[in-house]
Design a protein around this motif. Sequence first.
Motif, PDB file in Angstrom:
ATOM      1  N   ASP A 130      -1.925   2.781 -11.116  1.00  0.00           N
ATOM      2  CA  ASP A 130      -0.787   2.437 -11.958  1.00  0.00           C
ATOM      3  C   ASP A 130      -1.053   1.112 -12.675  1.00  0.00           C
ATOM      4  O   ASP A 130      -1.377   0.113 -12.029  1.00  0.00           O
ATOM      5  N   THR A 168       3.060   4.516  -1.142  1.00  0.00           N
ATOM      6  CA  THR A 168       2.798   5.523  -2.173  1.00  0.00           C
ATOM      7  C   THR A 168       3.785   5.436  -3.328  1.00  0.00           C
ATOM      8  O   THR A 168       3.507   5.966  -4.413  1.00  0.00           O
ATOM      9  N   ARG A 177       5.507  -0.548  -4.551  1.00  0.00           N
ATOM     10  CA  ARG A 177       4.178  -1.162  -4.486  1.00  0.00           C
ATOM     11  C   ARG A 177       4.052  -2.292  -5.521  1.00  0.00           C
ATOM     12  O   ARG A 177       3.547  -3.376  -5.223  1.00  0.00           O
ATOM     13  N   ALA A 221       0.823  -1.219   0.000  1.00  0.00           N
ATOM     14  CA  ALA A 221       0.000   0.000   0.000  1.00  0.00           C
ATOM     15  C   ALA A 221       0.853   1.263   0.000  1.00  0.00           C
ATOM     16  O   ALA A 221       0.345   2.355   0.223  1.00  0.00           O
ATOM     17  N   ASP A 269      -5.875  -0.031  -8.626  1.00  0.00           N
ATOM     18  CA  ASP A 269      -4.723   0.862  -8.489  1.00  0.00           C
ATOM     19  C   ASP A 269      -4.609   1.778  -9.709  1.00  0.00           C
ATOM     20  O   ASP A 269      -4.919   1.375 -10.832  1.00  0.00           O
ATOM     21  N   ALA A 271      -6.081  -3.908  -4.855  1.00  0.00           N
ATOM     22  CA  ALA A 271      -5.165  -3.177  -5.738  1.00  0.00           C
ATOM     23  C   ALA A 271      -5.525  -3.327  -7.211  1.00  0.00           C
ATOM     24  O   ALA A 271      -4.863  -2.732  -8.066  1.00  0.00           O
ATOM     25  N   THR A 299       5.397   3.850  -6.426  1.00  0.00           N
ATOM     26  CA  THR A 299       4.888   2.901  -7.419  1.00  0.00           C
ATOM     27  C   THR A 299       5.809   1.705  -7.597  1.00  0.00           C
ATOM     28  O   THR A 299       5.341   0.558  -7.710  1.00  0.00           O
ATOM     29  N   CYS A 324       1.016  -1.888 -11.378  1.00  0.00           N
ATOM     30  CA  CYS A 324       0.531  -2.394 -10.092  1.00  0.00           C
ATOM     31  C   CYS A 324      -0.745  -3.207 -10.272  1.00  0.00           C
ATOM     32  O   CYS A 324      -0.924  -4.245  -9.621  1.00  0.00           O
ATOM     33  N   ARG A 325      -1.621  -2.757 -11.168  1.00  0.00           N
ATOM     34  CA  ARG A 325      -2.862  -3.513 -11.409  1.00  0.00           C
ATOM     35  C   ARG A 325      -2.536  -4.894 -11.963  1.00  0.00           C
ATOM     36  O   ARG A 325      -3.144  -5.892 -11.562  1.00  0.00           O
TER      37      ARG A 325
END
Length: 427
Positions: A199, A167, A172, A165, A197, A194, A169, A202-203
């Motif tokens: 980004d 901040t 994460r 979680a 998310d 997520a 990228t 990240c997804r």
Amino acid sequence: MTAASLRAAAAIPLVVARHAEESALLCNQRFFLAGSAHAKLHHLRRLDDRLAAHLDGLAVARDAGSRACDEALARAGRGEVFAAIVLALENRDLARLERLLAIAELLPEVRDAVALAGGWASGESLRGIAKDMLVSPHAFRRAVAIAACDFHMVDPGDALHAAVADTDTVLRAQALRAVGECGRADLAAACVGALQDGDPGCRFWAARSAVLLGERHKPVRALHDATLLPEAPHGTQALSLLFKLATPAQAAPLLAEMLDKPGHVRDAVRSAGTVGDTRLVPWLIAQMEEPAMSRLAGEAFSTITGLDLAWLDLERRPPEDIESGPGDSPEDDNVAMDEDDGLPWPDPAKIGDWWAANAHGFQPGERYFMGAVPSWAHCTGVLRNGYQRQRMAAAEYLCLLRPGSKLFPTSAPAWRQQRWLAQWPDE
């Protein structure tokens, strides 16, 4: 000092510089080989042994080795960064390591080399360093430590809770990736969360981890979206996972949709191999007639049937005037390796004859992977004996078969993989 001694002393910097040069070159070759379709684990071991010998040469040279790596960093490529960080870790030179990580943080193109360096270094070299980096106030340091743990099949522990979680990228994304690869079922809900998310990277990693941990519905949209992004950085991985989840009936309209888009025909050929439905084999054989698709279609056929086309003499000579890989011309901007390089050129007529004689041994509508329905024992066999791209698929299948299992790192140092596989359960 004698003349011979003077000549020997003058030659030492040249030898050390050669170790640095060869280490960088072999590292770059390794990135391609580790994801190739024509290399097995023992091929990777041969390259790794050569690479280890040059890195040992740098370590033995001590300060001269560090200076050679520093000079090579003028190019700041993946191989140069890899060699410098491995040496800093093995020497436990924390000041140098900090400087190198500061450089790498500014160069996104070398981050996979940083992760490999952490995975290459011995556990003894990482002791204490990785632990301190996991609680570092610098997000990039924590991301590097998590990646190193992943390469060693070591759970980063509580560090993942905050990292998924964070901040930052980069941190994460690395944490979300590690959750699935480490089998952290306690963080499955975090991965599902997520999926929204901001980004795209990240997804994707959140979706992949959620799938590896047993979620079969919510991540599908995120995986599908990852294939539609401009240049789709994770598109191939997302497609592979999507088609491992889809039944042959579900896959059929998706493949038809891909075939309607000229730029996605290669994706359709590759995905047909993942679907594993033998009803697609006649179409794959037809694709073998097209030079641009031939080798990829042959690989897809092998993925379904488990046949080694070269070993069984089911290949042909390459067509004339076929160019692959980087060009020789200085004016040619194409420096990318051909992803089909090393694959055999399938002979459609011979393969058609083989299929006519053997198709009865396969059940249409069933998923086949390397000649059999995916099972733990079968996929473990592929992990031990398959080519690298087949091994990567087998590692994912093992997690899909037993959600929450650790993902076997097929790009880890080969000698470490061989040690793990000697202890890997067959059932």
